[in-house]
Design an enzyme around this catalytic site. Structure first.
Site, PDB file in Angstrom:
ATOM      1  N   LYS A 106       0.594  -1.013  -0.216  1.00 31.95           N
ATOM      2  CA  LYS A 106      -0.015   0.125  -0.184  1.00 31.95           C
ATOM      3  C   LYS A 106       0.884   1.174   0.139  1.00 31.95           C
ATOM      4  CE  LYS A 106      -4.486  -1.425   1.394  1.00 31.95           C
ATOM      5  NZ  LYS A 106      -4.472  -2.773   1.800  1.00 31.95           N
ATOM      6  N   GLU A 128     -10.052   6.921   3.789  1.00 25.47           N
ATOM      7  CA  GLU A 128     -10.788   6.120   4.840  1.00 25.47           C
ATOM      8  C   GLU A 128     -10.269   4.542   4.852  1.00 25.47           C
ATOM      9  OE1 GLU A 128     -11.221   3.823   1.662  1.00 25.47           O
ATOM     10  OE2 GLU A 128     -11.746   5.969   1.378  1.00 25.47           O
ATOM     11  N   SER A 393       1.490  -9.636  -1.107  1.00 23.65           N
ATOM     12  CA  SER A 393       1.223  -8.446  -0.883  1.00 23.65           C
ATOM     13  C   SER A 393       1.799  -7.811   0.452  1.00 23.65           C
ATOM     14  CB  SER A 393      -0.073  -8.153  -1.299  1.00 23.65           C
ATOM     15  OG  SER A 393      -0.826  -9.054  -0.578  1.00 23.65           O
TER      16      SER A 393
HETATM   17  C1  PLP Z   1      -5.236  -3.965   1.247  1.00 25.91           C
HETATM   18  C2  PLP Z   1      -4.550  -5.278   1.022  1.00 25.91           C
HETATM   19  C3  PLP Z   1      -4.737  -6.185  -0.140  1.00 25.91           C
HETATM   20  C4  PLP Z   1      -6.150  -5.908  -0.597  1.00 25.91           C
HETATM   21  O1  PLP Z   1      -5.966  -4.804  -1.631  1.00 25.91           O
HETATM   22  P1  PLP Z   1      -5.750  -4.841  -3.032  1.00 25.91           P
HETATM   23  O2  PLP Z   1      -6.091  -3.392  -3.468  1.00 25.91           O
HETATM   24  O3  PLP Z   1      -6.631  -5.817  -3.885  1.00 25.91           O
HETATM   25  O4  PLP Z   1      -4.247  -5.156  -3.261  1.00 25.91           O
HETATM   26  C5  PLP Z   1      -3.834  -7.267  -0.040  1.00 25.91           C
HETATM   27  N1  PLP Z   1      -2.988  -7.518   0.540  1.00 25.91           N
HETATM   28  C6  PLP Z   1      -2.681  -6.638   1.701  1.00 25.91           C
HETATM   29  C7  PLP Z   1      -1.607  -7.189   2.545  1.00 25.91           C
HETATM   30  C8  PLP Z   1      -3.228  -5.703   1.927  1.00 25.91           C
HETATM   31  O5  PLP Z   1      -2.993  -5.022   2.811  1.00 25.91           O
END
Ligand code: PLP
Length: 404
Positions: A106, A128, A393
């Site tokens: 993020k 938000e 992610s």
């Molecule tokens: C917020 C989040 C997601 C999901 O958001 P996307 O916009 O679909 O990437 C996925 N993995 C993590 C670690 C997150 O914090």
């Protein structure tokens, strides 16, 4: 090992040159657009103009790259997961977004947008957040730039995610618990939008590839650094493109971030795992791409989960970041064209994948990311000898309490 480390260091850190723009009204095929109150139109026009102007602005891109390298810690490694590879009888690389500052992808987006906001003269940032991950990444970027920051959270999330509330406050943000509605993320979005309309001096920093045009394109651009690096890295490591790229999908930003570098390579299969909660045969899920219906939702035309009356219904997933009843419009389009496959992954399947990655690789993934790992396991079991990348992610410290 040393040569791998050197190879990763030689990776250029820069978002992908932008391709596949939406049409001039912000549509990807049937989806997207800009459904906003007329009083916001000038602000969105200014934002669109600013965004297109930074794409070839060398000063902007130099400053962005400097922060991505020295503050976020990019490039994130592309790591050969030897024991997982053995387990699945394929060659599996992990793109390690969990190693970024603040522990997830993020931050790539919040750093990019806050640089844009500063250029446009904004001094106040609002956002938000549901689980608090985007709130923390926003508060971090705001602290870095010395900007005021307000984070809206539904009352229930505010109570549930107290650790992240504390982190945001420590970073200097004001966290506002939204009492209206039933205290969910949707109510936080409504409150943030209300504030945004009444306060022309605030910049609204959206955290995924959702919302009215141009946000889906802006967020994709800043997250495309994931795919841009991964593509260079896999070519350096293996001298070949992968057969598969896997990612988890909530709003869709980490998935489009890595997929965008491979969309033109038809030989690369792109597969995303979405939150199927307790299963797609009941309502306790967040499987928007498998079950959603086309409607206008939060400023965009997209797929949305609905109840029997056709109204948006609440979603559910064990992974807070996937618990969203809508989806980025570009993904809805990529589903229609068939270029990306979207697999429903249940809570149980994701939990299983979470444990496998922890035990085999010593990496505790975010519960969200475990959905991408589960999609890979499902696809590669009985389909050996493939070269694959899984986007991790984020890291899973936040989730360990909830795993049984
Ligand atoms: C917020 C989040 C997601 C999901 O958001 P996307 O916009 O679909 O990437 C996925 N993995 C993590 C670690 C997150 O914090």
């Amino acid at each position: 090992m040393t040569t791998n480390a050197i190879k990763n260091i030689n990776t250029q850190v820069l978002p992908q040159p932008i391709r596949y723009l939406p049409d001039q009204n912000g549509f990807f095929g049937n989806y997207g657009g800009q459904f906003i109150p007329p009083e916001l139109k000038p602000k969105f026009d200014q934002l669109t103009e600013q965004f297109y102007s930074i794409l070839d602005d060398e000063d902007f891109l130099r400053e962005l790259t400097d922060l991505l390298v020295n503050y976020v810690g990019r490039p994130s490694p592309l790591y050969l997961a030897r024991r997982l590879s053995e387990h699945l009888k394929s060659l599996i690389y992990l793109k390690r977004e969990d190693l970024n500052h603040t522990g997830a992808h993020k931050i790539n987006n919040t750093i990019g947008q806050i640089l844009m906001a500063r250029r446009m003269g904004y001094r106040e940032i609002i956002a938000e957040t549901g689980a608090g991950q985007h709130g923390v990444a926003t508060a971090t970027a705001a602290a870095l730039m010395g900007m005021e920051c307000k984070i809206f959270m539904g009352r229930k999330d505010y109570q549930r995610q107290f650790l992240n509330v504390k982190r945001m406050e420590m970073l200097g943000a004001e966290v506002i618990a939204v009492e209206q509605g039933n205290g969910s993320l949707k109510d936080a979005v409504d409150a943030a939008l209300g504030y945004f309309i009444e306060n022309p001096k605030a910049y609204y920093l959206i955290g995924s590839v959702v919302g009215p045009h141009p946000y889906p394109t802006i967020v994709r651009f800043f997250q495309s650094v994931i795919g841009s690096e991964a593509r260079q890295q896999i070519l350096i490591h293996e001298n070949s493109l992968p057969d598969y790229v896997f990612a988890a999908i909530g709003g869709g930003s980490n998935a489009i971030g890595i997929f965008s570098a491979f969309i033109d390579d038809q030989q690369v299969s792109l597969i995303a795992g979405e939150g199927a909660g307790l299963g797609i045969d009941n309502e306790k899920n967040a499987a928007t791409l498998n079950l959603g219906e086309e409607m206008i939702f939060q400023g965009m035309r997209t797929l949305t989960l609905t109840d029997t009356q056709g109204n948006p219904r609440p979603s559910y997933s064990i992974a807070a970041g996937l618990d969203y009843p809508g989806i980025g419009p570009e993904h809805a389009h990529l589903r229609d064209t068939g270029r990306v496959k979207y697999l429903p992954i249940t809570d149980d399947q994701a939990t299983q994948a979470f444990k496998i990655l922890a035990r085999l690789e010593g990496i505790i993934p975010a519960m969200e990311s475990a959905h991408g790992v589960a999609a890979a396991i499902q696809t590669l079991k009985g389909n050996p000898g493939k070269l694959a990348i899984i986007n991790i992610s984020g890291r899973g410290d936040k989730d360990v309490e909830r795993i049984k």
